[in-house]
Design a protein around this motif. Structure first.
Motif, PDB file in Angstrom:
ATOM      1  N   HIS A 107      76.222  60.410  48.951  1.00 22.18           N
ATOM      2  CA  HIS A 107      74.593  61.849  48.774  1.00 22.18           C
ATOM      3  C   HIS A 107      74.925  62.546  47.601  1.00 22.18           C
ATOM      4  O   HIS A 107      76.240  62.034  46.916  1.00 22.18           O
ATOM      5  CB  HIS A 107      75.108  62.674  50.155  1.00 22.18           C
ATOM      6  CG  HIS A 107      74.871  62.393  51.520  1.00 22.18           C
ATOM      7  ND1 HIS A 107      73.532  61.583  52.038  1.00 22.18           N
ATOM      8  CD2 HIS A 107      74.923  62.569  52.587  1.00 22.18           C
ATOM      9  CE1 HIS A 107      73.625  61.970  53.177  1.00 22.18           C
ATOM     10  NE2 HIS A 107      74.253  61.508  53.793  1.00 22.18           N
ATOM     11  N   PRO A 108      73.413  62.902  47.178  1.00 21.60           N
ATOM     12  CA  PRO A 108      73.516  63.553  46.544  1.00 21.60           C
ATOM     13  C   PRO A 108      74.800  64.611  45.549  1.00 21.60           C
ATOM     14  O   PRO A 108      74.991  64.403  44.614  1.00 21.60           O
ATOM     15  CB  PRO A 108      71.948  63.692  45.756  1.00 21.60           C
ATOM     16  CG  PRO A 108      71.554  62.689  46.928  1.00 21.60           C
ATOM     17  CD  PRO A 108      72.532  62.443  47.860  1.00 21.60           C
ATOM     18  N   ASP A 109      74.602  65.555  45.822  1.00 22.13           N
ATOM     19  CA  ASP A 109      75.526  66.639  46.681  1.00 22.13           C
ATOM     20  C   ASP A 109      77.230  66.200  46.450  1.00 22.13           C
ATOM     21  O   ASP A 109      77.768  67.008  46.281  1.00 22.13           O
ATOM     22  CB  ASP A 109      75.479  67.421  47.912  1.00 22.13           C
ATOM     23  CG  ASP A 109      75.442  67.052  48.935  1.00 22.13           C
ATOM     24  OD1 ASP A 109      76.286  66.105  49.081  1.00 22.13           O
ATOM     25  OD2 ASP A 109      75.604  68.169  50.295  1.00 22.13           O
ATOM     26  N   GLY A 110      77.139  65.000  46.720  1.00 16.87           N
ATOM     27  CA  GLY A 110      78.759  64.638  46.774  1.00 16.87           C
ATOM     28  C   GLY A 110      79.135  64.082  48.100  1.00 16.87           C
ATOM     29  O   GLY A 110      80.531  63.509  48.452  1.00 16.87           O
ATOM     30  N   ALA A 111      78.392  64.372  49.150  1.00 18.56           N
ATOM     31  CA  ALA A 111      78.970  64.367  50.954  1.00 18.56           C
ATOM     32  C   ALA A 111      79.365  62.908  51.137  1.00 18.56           C
ATOM     33  O   ALA A 111      78.588  62.142  50.641  1.00 18.56           O
ATOM     34  CB  ALA A 111      78.340  65.661  51.829  1.00 18.56           C
TER      35      ALA A 111
ATOM     36  N   ARG B  10      76.367  56.227  43.764  1.00 21.15           N
ATOM     37  CA  ARG B  10      74.631  56.615  43.627  1.00 21.15           C
ATOM     38  C   ARG B  10      74.264  56.568  42.337  1.00 21.15           C
ATOM     39  O   ARG B  10      74.213  56.062  41.357  1.00 21.15           O
ATOM     40  CB  ARG B  10      74.966  58.016  43.673  1.00 21.15           C
ATOM     41  CG  ARG B  10      75.963  58.976  44.679  1.00 21.15           C
ATOM     42  CD  ARG B  10      75.663  60.541  44.374  1.00 21.15           C
ATOM     43  NE  ARG B  10      76.798  60.894  43.713  1.00 21.15           N
ATOM     44  CZ  ARG B  10      77.646  61.981  43.394  1.00 21.15           C
ATOM     45  NH1 ARG B  10      77.027  62.843  44.580  1.00 21.15           N
ATOM     46  NH2 ARG B  10      78.726  62.205  42.946  1.00 21.15           N
TER      47      ARG B  10
END
Length: 130
Positions: A66-70, A99
């Protein structure tokens, strides 16, 4: 260890399609090869043919986040695919955070977005592991 590997195959993992690229540390460039539209054992048979043809010293797989690194479901599936590659082909497998590579490939006007994304993944690997 990754610094000694010269020729590599890279994969942009997808559930329905698998983009493939090849590249050389010597040139630092990657070349899109093809997308594989097969699943299960047929997918691995196609990969085996590519490994036989290109004789890579290692494999690189793009792992999405995910964009937040999750992590998400495809993150886990891509990592599982990497473990399967290592087990089947007995080659070193390296993960790269991929990403936005498909978005970048599309913005570049690539005809085969998946294989172009695999090339971007491999070039990123070369930058991160000089």
């Amino acid at each position: 260890m990754s610094g000694t590997l010269q020729s590599l195959l890279a994969f942009d993992y997808g559930i329905k399609r698998l983009g493939v690229a090849t590249g050389s540390r010597f040139s630092g460039n990657a070349e899109p090869l093809k997308s594989i539209h097969l699943e299960g054992d047929a997918r691995f048979e196609a990969i085996a043919r590519l490994i036989k043809e290109w004789q890579p010293e290692g494999l690189v797989i793009g792992v999405p986040f995910h964009p937040d690194g999750a992590e998400h479901e495809i993150t886990l599936r891509a990592r599982r695919f990497g473990r399967q590659l290592k087990g089947r082909f007995r080659l070193p497998v390296f993960e790269v955070d991929e990403r936005y590579t498909s978005v970048e490939a599309e913005s570049m006007g690539a005809r085969d977005i998946d294989s172009a994304a695999a090339a971007l993944i491999l070039e990123q690997f070369f930058r991160e592991h000089p």
